[in-house]
Design an enzyme around this catalytic site. Structure first.
Site, PDB file in Angstrom:
ATOM      1  N   SER A 224       0.825  -1.212   0.000  1.00 15.24           N
ATOM      2  CA  SER A 224       0.000   0.000   0.000  1.00 15.24           C
ATOM      3  C   SER A 224       0.851   1.251   0.000  1.00 15.24           C
ATOM      4  O   SER A 224       1.902   1.317   0.671  1.00 15.24           O
ATOM      5  CB  SER A 224      -0.903   0.003   1.236  1.00 15.24           C
ATOM      6  OG  SER A 224      -1.563   1.245   1.382  1.00 15.24           O
TER       7      SER A 224
ATOM      8  N   LYS B 286       1.322  -3.344   6.569  1.00 23.33           N
ATOM      9  CA  LYS B 286       1.880  -3.507   5.225  1.00 23.33           C
ATOM     10  C   LYS B 286       3.388  -3.273   5.224  1.00 23.33           C
ATOM     11  O   LYS B 286       4.156  -4.019   4.592  1.00 23.33           O
ATOM     12  CB  LYS B 286       1.182  -2.554   4.251  1.00 23.33           C
ATOM     13  CG  LYS B 286      -0.268  -2.908   3.952  1.00 23.33           C
ATOM     14  CD  LYS B 286      -0.383  -4.251   3.262  1.00 23.33           C
ATOM     15  CE  LYS B 286      -1.799  -4.564   2.829  1.00 23.33           C
ATOM     16  NZ  LYS B 286      -1.923  -5.875   2.154  1.00 23.33           N
TER      17      LYS B 286
ATOM     18  N   TYR C 138      -3.182  -0.250  10.088  1.00 22.14           N
ATOM     19  CA  TYR C 138      -3.287  -0.928   8.795  1.00 22.14           C
ATOM     20  C   TYR C 138      -2.029  -0.703   7.969  1.00 22.14           C
ATOM     21  O   TYR C 138      -1.408  -1.651   7.456  1.00 22.14           O
ATOM     22  CB  TYR C 138      -4.503  -0.424   8.006  1.00 22.14           C
ATOM     23  CG  TYR C 138      -4.358  -0.670   6.527  1.00 22.14           C
ATOM     24  CD1 TYR C 138      -4.396  -1.967   6.016  1.00 22.14           C
ATOM     25  CD2 TYR C 138      -4.128   0.391   5.633  1.00 22.14           C
ATOM     26  CE1 TYR C 138      -4.213  -2.199   4.659  1.00 22.14           C
ATOM     27  CE2 TYR C 138      -3.946   0.157   4.280  1.00 22.14           C
ATOM     28  CZ  TYR C 138      -3.988  -1.133   3.799  1.00 22.14           C
ATOM     29  OH  TYR C 138      -3.797  -1.364   2.456  1.00 22.14           O
TER      30      TYR C 138
END
Length: 334
Positions: free
Chosen positions: A119, A147, A143
């Protein structure tokens, strides 16, 4: 092109679109999905295994039944920023712990090629809000940190184990498969375009969450890339994998975006140009975990993948609007 590719998370929005692009290119996708957010309808007609990527016995069974698999696209993850703020333990468990176990299972089964769905949320944007693959990393939500942690974890493993990892750092996917085979499965999406479509369908104003960012008009800026462009980039990544990761290069990253930034207000203007009825807007506070955003320079994707996006933001909006009324009949109960 590889004859079979395992897609972890292949019954989700992006994974299922990648599966269609691979099929169109003559490759058979094999789908592994827990259906926590994915839909079985998106796996219809394809080899499909329901379960978790951490389930070693299931992964062993997949490779036993499909020995032709020689690459995996790993896009199984939880992805909602505010949810990650509220439940960081759940996000680290699903995105990091399970991924570590998944890699162990892949290595045990002799699968040494992984394309990882990463991401752009991991970046610290420059003052001009642009980034490239060498930009500093500063993930601002649990989040995004999952990643970044996964990328570093995979690179460490690839340095000493027979694994090579190509991390594709997605910017902001929009749109649907232009053939309307798949699209966004969530009835209440959290991203800006999804909220615009919800406002459009309900006849209410769209909420601009935050108008005090350091952007041209104060609203968040994103690089909106059509999901079909993302999918075709994965086809190129599989096709060119061995040429990109060769010799001492065991892992690397490539940004996937359009090369231009669109603010929320600009996205709203584009939406109102495409939609048959314009929507109004009003401002609201920022959401937890949100950042000003960024857009990418695309030189590396073109050089290594031979890839450039071919769809516009308006195309993404148009395909999303076409998909939205189809979704309830394609995905009953959604």
């Amino acid at each position: 092109m590889t004859s079979k590719v395992l897609i972890a998370g292949g019954a989700g929005y992006i994974g299922s679109t990648i599966a269609s692009a691979l099929e169109d290119a003559g490759t058979t996708p094999v789908i592994l999905d827990s259906l926590v957010t994915g839909r079985p309808e998106f796996a219809a007609g394809r080899p499909f295994y329901e379960g978790d990527i951490a389930d070693g016995a299931l992964v062993d069974r997949i490779f036993a039944e499909h020995p032709e698999i020689s690459a995996v696209v790993h896009c199984a993850a939880l992805i909602v920023v505010p949810d990650s703020v509220a439940d960081p333990i759940g996000y680290y468990d699903a995105n990091v712990v399970a991924s570590l176990r998944f890699v162990r299972h892949l290595l045990r089964n002799g699968c040494h090629r992984m394309v990882f769905s990463s991401s752009a949320a991991i970046y610290a944007a420059a003052d001009d809000l642009t980034v490239d693959e060498g930009s500093p990393l500063a993930p601002q939500s649990p989040y995004a940190r999952t990643k970044a942690v996964c990328e570093e974890m995979f690179a460490d493993i690839a340095a000493t184990q027979p694994l090579r990892v190509l991390s594709l750092r997605y910017f902001n996917p929009v749109g649907a498969d232009p053939k309307m085979r798949t699209g966004l499965q969530l009835p209440r999406p959290t991203h800006a375009l999804g909220k615009m479509i919800e406002a459009y369908e309900q006849g209410v104003p769209f909420l601009i969450t935050g108008d005090d960012y350091p952007t041209p008009d104060g609203t968040g800026i994103r690089d909106y890339v059509h999901v079909w462009d993302l999918a075709t980039a994965h086809v190129s990544a599989i096709d060119r994998f061995d040429a990109i990761l060769t010799g001492d290069v065991t892992s690397t990253a490539i940004n996937l975006g359009t090369g231009s930034g669109t603010t929320v207000r600009q996205l709203l203007d584009a939406f109102n140009r495409v939609a048959d009825a314009p929507i109004a807007s009003r401002t609201a506070p920022r959401r937890p975990g949100d950042v000003a955003g960024a857009w990418t320079r695309t030189d590396r994707a073109h050089r290594l993948l031979g890839w450039r996006p071919s769809f516009t933001v308006e195309d993404g909006i148009r395909d999303s609007l076409h998909w939205s009324p189809l979704r309830p009949s394609r995905l009953p109960g959604s």
